[in-house]
Design a protein around this motif. Structure first.
Motif, PDB file in Angstrom:
ATOM      1  N   GLN B  44      44.488 -39.693 -96.249  1.00 29.15           N
ATOM      2  CA  GLN B  44      45.035 -39.951 -94.856  1.00 29.15           C
ATOM      3  C   GLN B  44      46.414 -39.141 -94.633  1.00 29.15           C
ATOM      4  O   GLN B  44      46.495 -38.453 -93.307  1.00 29.15           O
ATOM      5  CB  GLN B  44      45.432 -41.346 -94.642  1.00 29.15           C
ATOM      6  CG  GLN B  44      44.265 -42.073 -94.513  1.00 29.15           C
ATOM      7  CD  GLN B  44      44.755 -43.722 -94.440  1.00 29.15           C
ATOM      8  OE1 GLN B  44      45.420 -43.987 -95.296  1.00 29.15           O
ATOM      9  NE2 GLN B  44      43.986 -44.546 -93.537  1.00 29.15           N
ATOM     10  N   SER B  45      47.107 -38.981 -95.417  1.00 28.29           N
ATOM     11  CA  SER B  45      48.334 -38.267 -95.255  1.00 28.29           C
ATOM     12  C   SER B  45      48.216 -36.682 -94.857  1.00 28.29           C
ATOM     13  O   SER B  45      49.028 -36.232 -93.917  1.00 28.29           O
ATOM     14  CB  SER B  45      49.421 -38.345 -96.455  1.00 28.29           C
ATOM     15  OG  SER B  45      48.899 -37.390 -97.286  1.00 28.29           O
ATOM     16  N   ILE B  47      45.541 -35.434 -93.250  1.00 27.37           N
ATOM     17  CA  ILE B  47      44.972 -35.430 -92.122  1.00 27.37           C
ATOM     18  C   ILE B  47      45.932 -35.774 -90.932  1.00 27.37           C
ATOM     19  O   ILE B  47      46.045 -35.103 -89.938  1.00 27.37           O
ATOM     20  CB  ILE B  47      43.930 -36.736 -92.042  1.00 27.37           C
ATOM     21  CG1 ILE B  47      42.773 -36.468 -92.747  1.00 27.37           C
ATOM     22  CG2 ILE B  47      43.555 -36.826 -90.502  1.00 27.37           C
ATOM     23  CD1 ILE B  47      41.674 -35.523 -92.418  1.00 27.37           C
ATOM     24  N   ARG B  48      46.921 -36.738 -91.506  1.00 29.13           N
ATOM     25  CA  ARG B  48      48.018 -36.897 -90.514  1.00 29.13           C
ATOM     26  C   ARG B  48      48.915 -35.690 -90.017  1.00 29.13           C
ATOM     27  O   ARG B  48      49.263 -35.507 -88.893  1.00 29.13           O
ATOM     28  CB  ARG B  48      48.637 -38.275 -90.913  1.00 29.13           C
ATOM     29  CG  ARG B  48      49.430 -38.966 -90.003  1.00 29.13           C
ATOM     30  CD  ARG B  48      50.269 -40.293 -90.388  1.00 29.13           C
ATOM     31  NE  ARG B  48      49.294 -40.999 -91.160  1.00 29.13           N
ATOM     32  CZ  ARG B  48      49.535 -41.408 -92.348  1.00 29.13           C
ATOM     33  NH1 ARG B  48      50.715 -41.086 -93.039  1.00 29.13           N
ATOM     34  NH2 ARG B  48      48.895 -42.363 -93.203  1.00 29.13           N
ATOM     35  N   LYS B  49      49.245 -35.119 -91.025  1.00 31.93           N
ATOM     36  CA  LYS B  49      50.080 -34.027 -91.252  1.00 31.93           C
ATOM     37  C   LYS B  49      49.233 -32.799 -90.468  1.00 31.93           C
ATOM     38  O   LYS B  49      49.889 -32.180 -89.434  1.00 31.93           O
ATOM     39  CB  LYS B  49      50.244 -33.363 -92.439  1.00 31.93           C
ATOM     40  CG  LYS B  49      51.103 -32.197 -92.687  1.00 31.93           C
ATOM     41  CD  LYS B  49      51.141 -31.568 -94.280  1.00 31.93           C
ATOM     42  CE  LYS B  49      51.603 -30.109 -94.170  1.00 31.93           C
ATOM     43  NZ  LYS B  49      51.213 -29.524 -95.572  1.00 31.93           N
ATOM     44  N   GLN B  51      47.467 -33.520 -87.808  1.00 30.59           N
ATOM     45  CA  GLN B  51      47.432 -33.914 -86.502  1.00 30.59           C
ATOM     46  C   GLN B  51      48.738 -33.594 -85.745  1.00 30.59           C
ATOM     47  O   GLN B  51      48.877 -33.458 -84.659  1.00 30.59           O
ATOM     48  CB  GLN B  51      46.980 -35.317 -86.437  1.00 30.59           C
ATOM     49  CG  GLN B  51      45.476 -35.690 -86.421  1.00 30.59           C
ATOM     50  CD  GLN B  51      45.204 -37.169 -86.720  1.00 30.59           C
ATOM     51  OE1 GLN B  51      46.057 -37.989 -87.172  1.00 30.59           O
ATOM     52  NE2 GLN B  51      44.073 -37.616 -86.383  1.00 30.59           N
ATOM     53  N   GLU B  52      49.637 -34.019 -86.761  1.00 29.20           N
ATOM     54  CA  GLU B  52      50.971 -33.746 -86.303  1.00 29.20           C
ATOM     55  C   GLU B  52      51.440 -32.185 -85.868  1.00 29.20           C
ATOM     56  O   GLU B  52      52.158 -31.781 -85.077  1.00 29.20           O
ATOM     57  CB  GLU B  52      52.076 -34.120 -87.341  1.00 29.20           C
ATOM     58  CG  GLU B  52      52.578 -35.787 -87.290  1.00 29.20           C
ATOM     59  CD  GLU B  52      52.921 -36.110 -88.644  1.00 29.20           C
ATOM     60  OE1 GLU B  52      53.422 -35.342 -89.303  1.00 29.20           O
ATOM     61  OE2 GLU B  52      53.175 -37.439 -88.837  1.00 29.20           O
ATOM     62  N   GLU B  53      50.746 -31.374 -86.510  1.00 27.37           N
ATOM     63  CA  GLU B  53      50.714 -29.961 -86.392  1.00 27.37           C
ATOM     64  C   GLU B  53      50.111 -29.678 -85.127  1.00 27.37           C
ATOM     65  O   GLU B  53      50.230 -28.164 -84.725  1.00 27.37           O
ATOM     66  CB  GLU B  53      50.410 -29.085 -87.639  1.00 27.37           C
ATOM     67  CG  GLU B  53      51.538 -29.161 -88.759  1.00 27.37           C
ATOM     68  CD  GLU B  53      50.913 -28.475 -90.013  1.00 27.37           C
ATOM     69  OE1 GLU B  53      49.666 -27.970 -89.987  1.00 27.37           O
ATOM     70  OE2 GLU B  53      51.234 -28.636 -91.017  1.00 27.37           O
ATOM     71  N   VAL B  57      41.301 -31.506 -86.030  1.00 22.81           N
ATOM     72  CA  VAL B  57      41.017 -31.889 -87.383  1.00 22.81           C
ATOM     73  C   VAL B  57      39.514 -31.458 -87.795  1.00 22.81           C
ATOM     74  O   VAL B  57      39.112 -31.075 -88.758  1.00 22.81           O
ATOM     75  CB  VAL B  57      41.047 -33.561 -87.746  1.00 22.81           C
ATOM     76  CG1 VAL B  57      40.745 -33.901 -88.837  1.00 22.81           C
ATOM     77  CG2 VAL B  57      42.697 -33.717 -87.388  1.00 22.81           C
ATOM     78  N   ASP B  64      45.303 -27.534 -95.848  1.00 26.88           N
ATOM     79  CA  ASP B  64      45.388 -28.969 -95.661  1.00 26.88           C
ATOM     80  C   ASP B  64      43.799 -29.426 -95.615  1.00 26.88           C
ATOM     81  O   ASP B  64      43.601 -30.427 -96.208  1.00 26.88           O
ATOM     82  CB  ASP B  64      46.163 -29.548 -94.614  1.00 26.88           C
ATOM     83  CG  ASP B  64      47.656 -29.277 -94.679  1.00 26.88           C
ATOM     84  OD1 ASP B  64      47.951 -29.101 -96.118  1.00 26.88           O
ATOM     85  OD2 ASP B  64      48.242 -28.935 -93.629  1.00 26.88           O
TER      86      ASP B  64
END
Lengths: 185, 199
Positions: B44-45, B47-49, B51-53, B57, B64
């Motif tokens: 999850q972390s 994927i979140r990273k 998305q933040e960039e 996805v 990543d």
């Protein structure tokens, strides 16, 4: 394709292969030599087969030929296949070979497996019928799991043939309850 | 290495003799499940990273992505090992019912976890109700006997006053010999309390 729940299949896929990463991967601790949790592209890492297989399908790694199929083993098998200790190299030599052959760029593995199996098979069956019980365990130590299974099948078919010919009690204590006593042979 | 614990669990199962159970390794089982949750968090972390960039996805193939992929594959692998462990044990537990009957001896029962005991009981009730509907005992020997009676010797103290199918009671003292109906003797033999005499 083996069943999802197949215990042996799961154990075969745990076999370690060395793979070269084509792509970098972050946030994973699979490379013991790197200090960070980052795998560089081009680095060579030992990973289990189940992981290498899936990553190879996505072109993230390329798998190198495992050591149990190297030149030294091949020469030994050519010389005297029946005496080669395949068990210490890989307990699932044939099954693992079948899995790895399509993934590495080496067309000779299939032939190697076939010729090794054919020449060892004869030896296994002969030993199963002739070897004394005490000598058998020494012989077992070099067989792969598949060959041990064949060995036991040969012995148990002979035992049930004898039992059928001699007769004996039909009912016996369920074998799950401790060791079965030597039945009338 | 990822997935190692789960494989150890499977190997432990495989190391038992065919058709035998090892004790349910709940410690190891819990550890694998904890490992799964850890993989899930890291997945999850990552994927979140991404998305933040501001990356897509679905299509991005950066470091990543491959990191997340490895965590995903490890999760799937752990799941397969756990499922295979439970499934193969359940298969053995079902076969116990046919081999030994509805009462498990203590040395086997203590190898089961609580859920497996429950499973065994329910499976045994299901089989019983099926057999009573059919009015047929399916657990008896499949080969038709030459003689409906057999000679047996008692190997262990079974106790007195056991009611047989013809409404008589028998006293099975140790080492005594009896001439019994086959169907009555069968369950005692498979539990190792009697042996068949031939000759």
């Amino acid at each position: 394709m083996a069943s999802y729940y197949d215990i042996n299949d799961i154990i075969i896929e745990e076999e370690i292969v060395s793979a070269t990463f084509q792509k970098a991967a972050s946030g994973v601790g699979i490379d013991p030599s790197s200090e960070t949790d980052y795998v560089e592209a081009g680095s060579k890492v030992e990973i289990p087969f189940w992981l290498a297989h899936e990553l190879q399908l996505r072109q993230a790694v390329s798998i190198n030929v495992p050591p149990c199929f190297n030149q030294k083993t091949r020469l030994e098998i050519q010389a005297d296949s029946a005496c080669v200790d395949l068990r210490s190299r890989c307990p699932f030599f044939y099954e693992f070979g079948c899995k790895i052959a399509p993934l590495v760029n080496d067309r000779t593995i299939g032939f190697l497996l076939l010729s090794a199996f054919k020449s060892r098979y004869k030896e296994v069956l002969t030993k199963a019928h002739t070897a004394a019980f005490a000598a058998a365990s020494k012989f077992w130590a070099i067989l792969t799991n598949e060959e041990i299974y064949l060995y036991q099948a040969a012995q148990s078919s002979m035992a049930s043939f004898k039992k059928w010919r001699m007769g004996g009690p039909r009912f016996q204590k369920a074998s799950v309850l401790g060791r079965k006593r030597k039945s009338t042979e | 290495m990822y997935g190692r614990r789960a494989t150890q669990l499977v190997k432990e199962f495989a190391s038992a003799e065919k058709g035998q159970l090892t004790a349910f390794n709940s410690d190891q089982f819990e550890q694998v499940i904890a490992e799964c949750s850890q993989h899930h968090l890291e997945l999850q972390s990552l994927i979140r990273k991404m998305q933040e960039e501001g990356l897509d996805v679905q299509t991005t193939r950066n470091a990543d992505h491959y990191g997340a992929l490895i965590h995903h594959l490890s999760l799937v692998r752990n799941k397969r090992c756990l499922m295979a462990y439970m499934y193969n044990r359940a298969e053995i537990i079902r076969s116990l019912l046919w081999k030994i009957g509805p009462v498990l001896p203590l040395e086997i029962e203590e190898k089961l976890c609580h859920l497996e005991e429950e499973y065994f009981k329910k499976h045994s009730t299901a089989l019983k109700s099926y057999m009573s509907k059919l009015e047929l005992d399916l657990t008896v020997d499949m080969v038709p006997p030459k003689d409906p009676y057999i000679q047996v010797r008692v190997l262990d103290d079974i106790g007195e006053g056991i009611v047989l199918s013809d409404d008589k009671t028998a006293n099975f003292a140790r080492h005594s010999m009896h001439f019994l109906k086959r169907t009555d003797a069968e369950q005692f033999i498979s539990r190792g309390l009697m042996e068949e005499l031939t000759g």
